[in-house]
Design an enzyme around this catalytic site. Structure first.
Site, PDB file in Angstrom:
ATOM      1  N   TYR A 149       0.665  -1.195  -0.280  1.00  0.00           N
ATOM      2  CA  TYR A 149       0.042  -0.003   0.045  1.00  0.00           C
ATOM      3  C   TYR A 149       0.961   1.366   0.009  1.00  0.00           C
ATOM      4  O   TYR A 149       0.619   2.094  -0.793  1.00  0.00           O
ATOM      5  CB  TYR A 149      -0.893   0.065   1.154  1.00  0.00           C
ATOM      6  CG  TYR A 149      -1.776   1.268   1.224  1.00  0.00           C
ATOM      7  CD1 TYR A 149      -2.888   1.508   0.464  1.00  0.00           C
ATOM      8  CD2 TYR A 149      -1.382   2.406   2.482  1.00  0.00           C
ATOM      9  CE1 TYR A 149      -3.697   2.655   0.861  1.00  0.00           C
ATOM     10  CE2 TYR A 149      -2.192   3.368   2.644  1.00  0.00           C
ATOM     11  CZ  TYR A 149      -3.201   3.602   1.804  1.00  0.00           C
ATOM     12  OH  TYR A 149      -4.220   4.692   1.944  1.00  0.00           O
ATOM     13  N   LYS A 153       1.223   4.284  -2.840  1.00  0.00           N
ATOM     14  CA  LYS A 153       0.953   5.776  -2.255  1.00  0.00           C
ATOM     15  C   LYS A 153       2.103   6.738  -2.749  1.00  0.00           C
ATOM     16  O   LYS A 153       2.242   7.740  -2.967  1.00  0.00           O
ATOM     17  CB  LYS A 153       0.400   5.823  -1.094  1.00  0.00           C
ATOM     18  CG  LYS A 153      -0.920   5.419  -0.812  1.00  0.00           C
ATOM     19  CD  LYS A 153      -1.944   6.061  -1.513  1.00  0.00           C
ATOM     20  CE  LYS A 153      -3.551   5.737  -1.390  1.00  0.00           C
ATOM     21  NZ  LYS A 153      -4.395   6.705  -2.150  1.00  0.00           N
TER      22      LYS A 153
END
Length: 231
Positions: A149, A153
């Site tokens: 994740y 990002k």
């Protein structure tokens, strides 16, 4: 204004939609879940009858859905604001058995990248527009239990910086938001009665405020964290 918001059936996306709907703008919403998106659109239209609420079921990790949603939005005139909010989170580190990097890159980066490639050229033609990319504090440093994740990002942050650089001469603004913990479905079951983590409306109000600055001013980056810090 014509305001495009992805991942807008709940959480941060829904709060952003409500903030702009309250001021009577034309909204173009998408999400993957048909029932949730329809209910959100109906709720917003009833609550803010001065707004125009348009929506299309779209999974922005799928190329054909990205193009179909872009066509749907552009059919209604020039885009003024694009909020790239769609995304997903799966726990897991870089070396875990289950590799979650590819699906999260598709949802968290490619969705914004390819939709922006369809929408931004129309803004360039009009020499005006504002793009908001919703990143995360996970884009600023390593993230325990969420390596894949975090990578997605970080990539969104890189995309935003390059987009800002390229669109500057065309008078298109680019703002990246790095929120910490926000009370959405990701925190379902968490007792937030003492206000330990932020509300989705906090993010929405920051975006709305940034959209109202003079043409010669842009907020490039916003880091928002709970007052007591990260959990």
């Amino acid at each position: 204004m014509n305001v495009i918001i992805t991942g807008s059936s709940k959480g941060i996306g829904k709060a952003i939609a409500a903030a702009f709907a309250a001021e009577g703008h034309q909204l173009f919403l998408c999400a993957r879940n048909e029932n949730e998106l329809q209910l959100t659109a109906e709720e917003l239209q009833k609550q803010f009858p001065i707004a125009g609420i348009h929506y299309k079921i779209s999974d922005l990790s799928v190329d054909t859905d990205i193009n179909a949603f872009a066509d749907f939005c552009l059919l209604h005139g020039k885009p003024d604001i694009l909020v790239n909010n769609a995304g997903m989170y799966f726990p897991g580190g870089c070396l875990d058995d289950k590799d979650e990097l590819e699906p999260m890159l598709k949802a968290n980066l490619y969705s914004a990248y390819y939709l922006t490639r369809r929408i931004a050229p129309e803004m360039v033609k009009n020499k005006s527009g504002h793009i908001f990319n919703i990143s995360s504090i996970a884009a600023l440093s390593a993230y325990d239990g969420g390596g894949c994740y975090s990578i997605s990002k970080f990539a969104m942050n890189g995309f935003s910086q390059n987009l800002r650089h390229e669109l500057k001469p065309h008078h298109i603004k680019v703002t990246t938001l790095f929120p910490g913990a926000v009370f959405t479905d990701s925190w379902k079951g968490f007792d937030n009665s003492n206000g330990r983590i932020m509300e989705a409306s906090d993010i929405a109000q920051m975006i709305l405020a940034c959209s109202k600055l003079s043409p010669q001013a842009v907020v490039e980056e916003i880091v928002l964290r709970p007052q007591l810090g990260d959990l």
